[in-house]
Write a protein that holds these residues in place. Structure first.
Motif, short mmCIF file in Angstrom:
data_model
loop_
_atom_site.label_atom_id
_atom_site.label_comp_id
_atom_site.label_asym_id
_atom_site.label_seq_id
_atom_site.Cartn_x
_atom_site.Cartn_y
_atom_site.Cartn_z
N UNK A 1 0.84 -1.19 0.00
CA UNK A 1 0.00 0.00 0.00
C UNK A 1 0.88 1.25 0.00
N UNK A 2 0.20 2.39 -0.13
CA UNK A 2 0.89 3.68 -0.08
C UNK A 2 0.18 4.60 0.91
N UNK A 3 0.86 5.63 1.34
CA UNK A 3 0.25 6.63 2.22
C UNK A 3 0.81 8.00 1.86
N UNK A 4 -0.05 8.99 1.90
CA UNK A 4 0.38 10.35 1.59
C UNK A 4 -0.10 11.30 2.69
N UNK A 5 0.80 12.17 3.09
CA UNK A 5 0.48 13.18 4.09
C UNK A 5 0.74 14.56 3.50
N UNK B 1 -1.58 21.32 11.02
CA UNK B 1 -2.72 20.50 10.61
C UNK B 1 -2.38 19.84 9.27
N UNK B 2 -2.62 18.56 9.19
CA UNK B 2 -2.31 17.85 7.96
C UNK B 2 -3.33 16.74 7.72
N UNK B 3 -3.38 16.27 6.50
CA UNK B 3 -4.25 15.15 6.16
C UNK B 3 -3.40 13.95 5.78
N UNK B 4 -3.85 12.76 6.18
CA UNK B 4 -3.18 11.53 5.81
C UNK B 4 -4.19 10.61 5.15
N UNK B 5 -3.79 10.03 4.02
CA UNK B 5 -4.69 9.17 3.29
C UNK B 5 -3.97 7.89 2.88
N UNK B 6 -4.69 6.76 2.92
CA UNK B 6 -4.13 5.47 2.58
C UNK B 6 -4.61 5.01 1.21
N UNK B 7 -3.70 4.35 0.45
CA UNK B 7 -4.00 3.86 -0.88
C UNK B 7 -3.56 2.41 -1.00
N UNK B 8 -4.17 1.66 -1.91
CA UNK B 8 -3.73 0.30 -2.12
C UNK B 8 -2.47 0.30 -2.99
N UNK B 9 -1.97 -0.88 -3.34
CA UNK B 9 -0.71 -0.94 -4.09
C UNK B 9 -0.82 -0.36 -5.49
#
Length: 221
Positions: free
Chosen positions: A49-53, A69-77
């Motif tokens: 998976x991947x993650x972006x902040x 303040x930040x956002x974090x989101x998860x993604x599949x491969x």
């Protein structure tokens, strides 16, 4: 529930992944619009998976006291989002990052109860330095979690990833958590670069077997 747990765990790891405040060389990004993307790998080195902040807001009181303040989101491969982005506000007090486990949960932690001491990440590191000793109890949704841990700087090493080459401090951490009658012991080795934060992180079980890894693959400051 698992998606929320993943985001929560990710945010905890990324608490020490943002930097640069005036003349201070801390270990985290603080500029609005800054982005860090990570690849999460299994024990065999395969990307799962991947993650972006993304830093969305910086509220500075002075050079050592502010909030980010930040956002974090998860993604599949395949980089397809599989969980809603979580918005987190973290606090820096006297140059130290206050790693609030409740804040790391975003809206999911609205009714959580916290007692104990917060993990903290200092503004300066040196080989042999010990820091971040914590012990707390977190109650949420009828469940109680007890956690404790500590960290130590063990070396200075150069780390190269798809995002570039970085001069890093190697930090080894021990953590213990107990949920109901189940106790989990995890050891983490992470490499931190000034003005960047976490470049690479490896997580091991209590027997020293690699469980997963996280690596910085792109960076925008």
């Amino acid at each position: 529930m698992m998606k929320r747990f993943f985001i929560s765990a990710l945010c905890t790891i990324l608490f020490v992944s943002f930097n640069n405040i005036q003349a201070q060389d801390l270990f985290f990004l603080d500029k609005e619009g800054a982005e860090a993307e990570y690849a999460i790998k299994d024990a065999k080195g395969n990307i799962t998976s991947y993650a972006k902040t993304i830093v969305t807001k910086v509220d500075k009181k002075d050079a050592k006291n502010f909030t980010i303040t930040y956002t974090s989101e998860a993604f599949d491969k395949n980089k397809k989002s599989y969980a809603a982005a979580v918005t987190v506000t973290t606090e820096i007090v006297d140059g130290k990052i206050k790693q609030d486990p409740v804040a790391s949960m975003g809206e999911a932690g609205a009714n959580a109860e916290f007692t104990g001491t917060y993990p903290e990440f200092p503004s300066e590191l040196s080989v042999g330095q010990e820091f971040g000793v914590y012990e707390y109890t977190l109650k949420m949704s009828g469940m109680s979690t007890k956690a404790s841990g500590k960290s130590k700087v063990t070396a200075q090493e150069s780390i190269t990833t798809d995002a570039g080459s970085f001069d890093c401090y190697k930090v080894e951490s021990e953590s213990t958590s107990k949920v109901m009658m189940t106790t989990t012991n995890i050891n983490t080795t992470a490499w931190y670069a000034k003005n960047v934060g976490a470049v690479k992180t490896e997580t091991y079980d209590k027997k020293g077997k690699l469980m997963s890894a996280m690596e910085l693959v792109s960076l925008k400051k």
